[in-house]
Design an enzyme around this catalytic site. Structure first.
Site, short mmCIF file in Angstrom:
data_model
loop_
_atom_site.label_atom_id
_atom_site.label_comp_id
_atom_site.label_asym_id
_atom_site.label_seq_id
_atom_site.Cartn_x
_atom_site.Cartn_y
_atom_site.Cartn_z
N CYS A 104 8.23 -14.93 7.89
CA CYS A 104 8.55 -15.09 6.47
C CYS A 104 9.24 -13.87 5.88
O CYS A 104 9.79 -13.92 4.78
CB CYS A 104 7.28 -15.40 5.67
SG CYS A 104 6.50 -16.93 6.14
N HIS B 198 8.59 -13.71 -2.12
CA HIS B 198 8.40 -14.77 -1.13
C HIS B 198 7.48 -15.83 -1.73
O HIS B 198 6.48 -15.50 -2.37
CB HIS B 198 7.78 -14.16 0.13
CG HIS B 198 7.36 -15.17 1.14
ND1 HIS B 198 8.21 -16.16 1.59
CD2 HIS B 198 6.19 -15.36 1.80
CE1 HIS B 198 7.57 -16.92 2.47
NE2 HIS B 198 6.33 -16.45 2.62
N ASN C 8 6.32 -23.35 1.27
CA ASN C 8 6.72 -22.12 1.95
C ASN C 8 7.80 -22.44 2.98
O ASN C 8 7.52 -23.04 4.01
CB ASN C 8 5.49 -21.50 2.61
CG ASN C 8 5.78 -20.18 3.31
OD1 ASN C 8 6.94 -19.80 3.47
ND2 ASN C 8 4.72 -19.50 3.72
#
Ligand code: UT7
Length: 357
Positions: free
Chosen positions: A119, A265, A295
């Site tokens: 990520c 994020h 996500n």
């Protein structure tokens, strides 16, 4: 943070995003999982996510986001000399997805390679591109974050599969120009490999994975899917994001009051609000779209940047904080001055026609 002050002589001049058409709502997940819309919304803030079509891959989605970024910067793709794709879900083990993207967007003279930092991938790729451009090695770079996370989740594991989605975002990085807004002021990349077991996914070369056979050892069947200790990752994410953000803001010679917008994020709305509270940032100055996409790993920040730009949430001269966290463990923060883009809405309108690699 312009070339006249401290910082790196590179700036973002275009942003774009592409998300697949297929929307999977929490209600749809209720049909196959022991979960509820209420649980997912309350614990994560996620309401729906996108799922790539069977013929879509990280490179096809990345190319469409890349073309949107090229359109938003109003540049000729032939002038791009570097393509970096951040992905932990590449089309295959090799070649790099970046080379397929390079071809599809028409960047005929560009070098291309992938970065995998889960990520934290887009931030790692963007930091790399900034260094290439600031050093003069590259004039114009395309940085892409693109993921097909829905292909590596275990769809029977309710504690992970509800969290992830597919999509791509991209940015154009060029040299900062004296007297014009835009520049990167501080970048921090951090990692702690001792915590790798908290969040990981196996692949074809993992010992025991299907296909990881050789004539000299027996293989044990093992599915390739995301394994996560959610609570431990949650705690680490809040600590790492807030500490690194504060450090990056100080390194840029700014205070939290100078930050016009934080684009973090997008993993879980609760992580974002906890981080914002710790660094003293009101939520009106934090961009959140985790409700619509879940996500998307390395794609969350460039998707959010493209949407924030198109929504008018980013103005030339704004000081922007980016912060990411993910498997590795790996995390980062960056403070930059927004340059503005030449065609703002273009970043949301990914062209349909993309050459297939
Ligand atoms: O990019 C970085 C990647 N990952 C992350 O950032 C994720 C970080 N972690 C998180 O976001 C959260 O830890 C989760 C959303 C994964 C979980 O939320 P939580 O509040 O930490 O819940 P929990 O893991 O403590 O689980 C609480 C309960 C458990 O039931 P019991 O043991 O208390 O009976 C789970 O089995 O919630 C249950 N549960 C669910 N219930 C309904 C877990 N997933 C679900 C679900 N639906 N989808």
């Amino acid at each position: 943070m312009t070339p006249t002050s401290s910082g790196y002589g590179a700036r973002i001049t275009g942003v774009g995003r592409y998300v697949p058409d297929r929307i999977v709502t929490n209600a749809e997940l209720e049909q196959t999982l022991d979960t509820t819309n209420e649980w997912i919304v309350e614990r994560t803030g996620i309401r729906e996510r996108r799922v790539a079509a069977p013929d879509e891959t990280s490179s096809t989605m990345g190319a469409r986001a890349g073309l949107a970024a090229i359109e938003s910067a109003q540049i000729d793709p032939a002038t791009i000399d570097l393509v970096i794709a951040a992905t932990c879900t590449p089309d295959g083990m090799f070649p790099a997805s970046a080379t397929r993207i390079q071809h599809a967007v028409g960047a005929g003279r560009a070098g291309a390679f992938d970065v995998n930092a889960a990520c934290n991938g887009f931030m790692s790729a963007l930091s790399t591109a900034v260094q290439f451009v600031a050093a003069g090695t590259s004039q114009r770079a395309l940085v892409v974050g693109t993921e097909t996370m829905t292909r590596i989740v275990d769809w029977t594991d309710r504690s992970t599969c509800v969290l992830f989605g597919d999509g791509a975002g991209a940015a154009i990085v060029e040299r900062a120009v004296e007297g014009e807004p835009g520049g990167v002021g501080a970048m921090l990349l951090r990692s702690d490999g001792s915590q790798a077991g908290l969040l990981w996914a196996s692949g074809p070369c993992t010992p025991g994975a299907p296909g990881a056979t050789n004539p000299f050892g027996a293989a044990l069947a093992q599915e390739a899917h995301i394994v996560m200790n959610g609570a431990a990752v949650f705690r680490s994410a809040v600590n790492a994001l807030s500490e690194t953000s504060a450090e990056a803001i100080a390194k840029a010679g700014l205070t939290i009051d100078d930050i016009a917008l934080c684009v973090p994020h997008q993993a879980n709305r609760r992580i974002i609000t906890a981080m914002a509270e710790r660094v003293g940032l009101p939520m009106e100055r934090v961009y959140v779209n985790v409700d619509r996409y879940g996500n998307t790993s390395s794609a969350t920040i460039p998707i959010a940047l493209a949407e924030a730009e198109a929504d008018g949430r980013l103005k030339p001269g704004d000081r922007v904080l980016l912060a990411a966290f993910g498997g590795g463990l790996s995390w980062s923060a960056m403070v930059l001055e927004w340059a503005g883009v030449r065609a703002s809405r273009a970043g949301l309108e990914a062209p349909r026609a993309v050459a297939r690699a």
